[in-house]
Design an enzyme around this catalytic site. Structure first.
Site, short mmCIF file in Angstrom:
data_model
loop_
_atom_site.label_atom_id
_atom_site.label_comp_id
_atom_site.label_asym_id
_atom_site.label_seq_id
_atom_site.Cartn_x
_atom_site.Cartn_y
_atom_site.Cartn_z
N TYR A 1 0.90 -1.27 0.06
CA TYR A 1 0.44 -0.03 -0.09
C TYR A 1 0.97 1.49 0.38
CZ TYR A 1 0.08 2.73 4.43
OH TYR A 1 0.52 3.64 5.90
N PHE B 1 3.16 9.77 4.76
CA PHE B 1 4.05 9.27 3.14
C PHE B 1 4.13 7.78 3.84
CE2 PHE B 1 7.17 7.37 1.15
CZ PHE B 1 6.74 7.10 -0.40
N GLU B 2 3.63 7.07 3.40
CA GLU B 2 4.84 5.93 3.62
C GLU B 2 3.79 4.58 2.36
OE1 GLU B 2 3.91 4.17 7.27
OE2 GLU B 2 1.49 3.38 7.10
N ILE B 3 5.09 3.98 1.92
CA ILE B 3 5.03 2.32 1.49
C ILE B 3 5.46 1.21 2.05
CG2 ILE B 3 5.15 1.64 -1.10
CD1 ILE B 3 6.03 4.39 -2.04
#
Length: 428
Positions: free
Chosen positions: A159, A285-287
């Site tokens: 995600y 924000f993070e993946i």
């Protein structure tokens, strides 16, 4: 223009011992390349539509009009048709809208609602940032321990979190999901900063207790979140501090005095002789790999933190929860710093310099939802003149906002703490 030979670079390189930038500069996007099993996730309400559209227009311009990843929109209420129609008009990937079940949002059954509400009210009275907003507490708990369990996310492996009212500044011409998988990464960030101390006074006690109770030994990342002792200068023989205090009493009597040989003073905020330095990955924000959040280890960590009551009696955010869990369960090699991503949320921004000799000609992209033809062209032409290239720059066609200082050079940044665990600086 490059810095003259012999002068120190204004941008320092970071060691590549555990992590490195996936792509320096620009690539030709692989519009027909393989795709990861991934989606953007957006938590929003109907009244946030304008801010959501700002974020979507930005990510579509700089990334998704090439890669067409799907979006999942979540809401503790019901999205209206106006919201849905506008989202469909602005996105190039498929879109799903979901409602958050009450079991994932709000007070759990085992919490005394009155006590929790009083705790939140007290934080509001003390002017703790967002502390008096009940919905903010629910949101932080949802993003800490529930979003990855939502039925619309069950089918995904990765995600990418999107918040309303964010901006991207560089073209992202490669697929970060594919690169994360190839490099065997678990979690990616672009900004690391310090938390407000008054929001998390006891969070480190519980995170440390989890680590101790499960006999976990740090594999190198935990130290990013621990206050490091200042190096003491060695004392010279002439320094008065180097000599033992003179006492008129004999040693045998001194040994019988109360307090003689007592334990040193203990920092009330320290756990296992460690103190939280307030650093965290800024999780707006993070993946990340969803299987990590779904793991038994992360679930056990979240449940212990949750049962402490800190999401109500204090204002624990999901950023320090994710970060301390990563510190306890992951290694520096599992983390990726997206240093090449230009990103802004509120007044905090990271925006890299452009990579020398690695910029490619830009193909115009006229954003279709701007109806006025002149405005559409002006909007696109703004991105035609990107910032200058600099030595050790890593970005692709970045054009940074100039009204605020980059977080890498700002007080409160935790870049130095990341660099320490990532292997240190590779350039002066």
């Amino acid at each position: 223009m490059l810095i003259p030979a012999g002068a120190p670079p204004s941008i320092r390189k970071i060691s590549e011992e555990h992590d490195k930038v996936f792509v320096t500069g620009c690539l030709e996007p692989q519009v027909n390349g393989p795709r990861a099993n991934a989606a953007f996730v957006v938590l929003a309400r109907n009244q946030e539509l304008d801010g959501v559209l700002q974020s979507i227009k930005s990510i579509e311009r700089h990334f998704n009009h090439w890669f067409h990843y799907p979006y999942v929109f979540l809401n503790d209420g019901v999205f209206n048709e106006t919201f849905k129609e506008a989202i469909h008009n602005h996105t190039s990937g498929t879109v799903e809208f979901g409602k958050i079940d009450p079991s994932m949002w709000g007070y759990p059954d085992w919490v005394d609602h009155k006590v929790a509400e009083e705790g939140i009210q007290k934080q509001g009275d003390e002017a703790i940032m967002y502390g008096g907003m009940e919905s903010y507490h629910h949101m932080c708990r949802f993003y800490s321990g529930f979003f990855y369990k939502h039925e619309l996310l069950e089918k995904y492996e990765w995600y990418w979190r999107l918040e309303p009212e964010i901006k991207y500044f560089c073209d992202i011409t490669y697929d970060p999901f594919i690169h994360m998988a190839r490099a065997n990464k678990t979690y990616g960030f672009t900004i690391a900063v310090k938390e407000l101390k008054e929001t998390v006074p006891n969070i480190f006690r519980y995170a440390s207790a989890y680590k101790r109770l499960n006999n976990l030994t740090s594999t190198g990342l935990w130290e990013m979140f621990v206050e490091q002792p200042e190096e003491e200068k060695p004392l010279t023989k002439d320094d008065p501090k180097s000599k033992p205090p003179v006492s008129p009493l004999p040693e045998e009597i001194l040994r019988t005095q109360p307090g003689r040989g007592a334990l040193p003073d203990v920092d009330p905020e320290a756990m296992e002789s460690e103190t939280y330095n307030m650093c965290h990955f800024w999780s707006n924000f993070e993946i990340a790999k969803l299987d990590w959040f779904r793991s038994k280890e992360y679930e056990d960590f979240f449940n212990m933190m949750d049962r402490s009551g800190g999401f109500w009696m204090e204002r624990w955010g999901d950023a320090p929860i994710h970060s301390l869990a990563a510190g306890a369960l992951l290694s520096p090699k599992d983390i990726h710093y997206f240093r090449d991503f230009g990103y802004r949320h509120t007044t905090i921004q990271h925006c890299p310099a452009n990579a020398p000799a690695r910029q490619l000609e830009r193909v115009p992209w006229l954003e279709k939802t701007t109806l006025d033809e002149k405005a559409r062209k002006e909007e696109d032409e703004y991105w035609e003149s990107w910032d200058s290239e600099k030595e050790n720059g890593v970005g692709c066609r970045c054009k940074c906002d100039t009204d605020i200082v980059d977080v890498e050079g700002k007080q409160g940044s935790c870049l130095a703490q990341w660099v320490d665990v990532a292997g240190g600086w590779a350039s002066p």
